[in-house]
Design an enzyme around this catalytic site. Structure first.
Site, PDB file in Angstrom:
ATOM      1  N   SER A 192       0.811  -1.221   0.000  1.00 29.07           N
ATOM      2  CA  SER A 192       0.000   0.000   0.000  1.00 29.07           C
ATOM      3  C   SER A 192       0.845   1.273   0.000  1.00 29.07           C
ATOM      4  CB  SER A 192      -0.939   0.011   1.207  1.00 29.07           C
ATOM      5  OG  SER A 192      -1.766  -1.123   1.213  1.00 29.07           O
ATOM      6  N   HIS A 237       0.429   4.583   4.582  1.00 26.30           N
ATOM      7  CA  HIS A 237      -0.119   5.113   3.338  1.00 26.30           C
ATOM      8  C   HIS A 237       0.319   6.566   3.118  1.00 26.30           C
ATOM      9  CE1 HIS A 237      -3.650   2.003   3.404  1.00 26.30           C
ATOM     10  NE2 HIS A 237      -2.452   1.448   3.278  1.00 26.30           N
TER      11      HIS A 237
END
Length: 302
Positions: A192, A237
């Site tokens: 991610s 993220h």
């Protein structure tokens, strides 16, 4: 009989310069050498032989993208390789654990996911290998779907080398953010951070090209907000997104003169920043090693 042969006779046809067994009356309009149809390519004026086409490619300056990569319409290479590596790692963990959804129990997953206290004790490979581990099939499928779509656009614009640099530094950026700002009672895994880094890169590229970036902004916003209601690492993220975006911005804004030098300097600066973050956090965890070990032992995966 005339000295040149019978009246009305046709002179012997020349042969292709590359294929001596092929008579031809066609010629290259550039070098005027005989060439068979297979060795001729359409040009703006007439037809050029293979040798002239290759010579033209060497001498003509090829178009370049915003970051200085050669414009290419061919297939992307790095993106499918990264997808294949992630899928392969997942298959191994499924085989070891015997479960496609609870693969985090596998020995490979345990040995390569990002566990802060173990990383600080010297298992630094985890900051990279964790980016190829995924918690179950859905986690893998979501990340690979975004990587497939976004990766193709970014790789074509940045070229193989720059794309690879942005991907892996964004991956490390996600690990650094989670490691530095997060708690020790966590186990992190997934691509991610790198994928968010590519979305940050695409945002910068499209903004520079004056394309509509609303779709990217909405997708990134939805994903970041959803992190607040799931176990996904918001820090990871954000770290990947910031590193990927800033590094791409530096590459795009680099002056055309000495472009490569400026881009290398930006990469070095990013590496130094991430290295300092890892070192400072490791030193902090080492200072409180006994307390950290006690906390981590209660939440470390079995």
């Amino acid at each position: 009989m005339p000295p040149d042969g019978p009246i009305g006779a046709q002179p012997e046809a020349p042969v292709c310069v590359r294929h001596s067994d092929r008579p031809t009356r066609l010629r290259c309009t550039r070098c005027d050498r005989p060439a068979c149809p297979e060795c001729l390519h359409d040009a703006s004026v007439g037809m050029h032989c293979v040798d002239c086409v290759n010579e033209g490619r060497r001498t003509v300056r090829r178009a370049r993208t915003l970051v200085g990569a050669e414009v290419s319409e061919g297939r992307v290479i790095i993106t499918p390789i990264l997808i294949a590596l992630n899928v392969l790692a997942y298959v191994v963990t499924v085989f070891q654990s015997g479960s496609p959804m609870n693969n985090a129990r596998s020995s490979l997953f345990t040995a390569t996911s990002l566990i802060p206290d173990l990383t600080a004790q010297g298992e630094w490979w985890r900051i990279l290998t964790s980016g190829f581990m995924h918690f179950g099939l859905i986690h893998l499928a979501l990340n690979m779907a975004v990587l497939y779509v976004v990766g193709q656009h970014v790789e074509r614009e940045m070229g193989k080398l720059r794309f690879s640099v942005v991907y892996f530094l964004a991956l490390l950026g996600g690990s650094a953010a989670a490691f530095y700002f997060g708690t020790v009672c966590q186990q992190l895994a997934g691509a991610s951070g790198a994928v968010f880094g590519l979305m940050g890169a695409l945002l910068i590229l499209w903004k520079r090209q004056r394309r509509d970036i609303s779709t990217i902004v909405v997708v990134v916003g939805i994903n970041l907000v959803s992190n607040l209601f799931t176990n996904a690492s918001l820090l990871g993220h954000l770290g990947g997104f910031v590193i990927g975006g800033l590094l791409t911005l530096a590459m795009v804004r680099a002056p055309q003169k000495n472009r490569n030098l400026y881009q290398v300097a930006a990469v070095v600066a990013a590496v130094v920043l991430l290295g300092v973050m890892f070192a400072l956090r490791a030193a902090q965890l080492d200072t409180n090693a006994e307390v950290i070990l006690e906390i981590a032992t209660t939440c470390r995966p079995n």
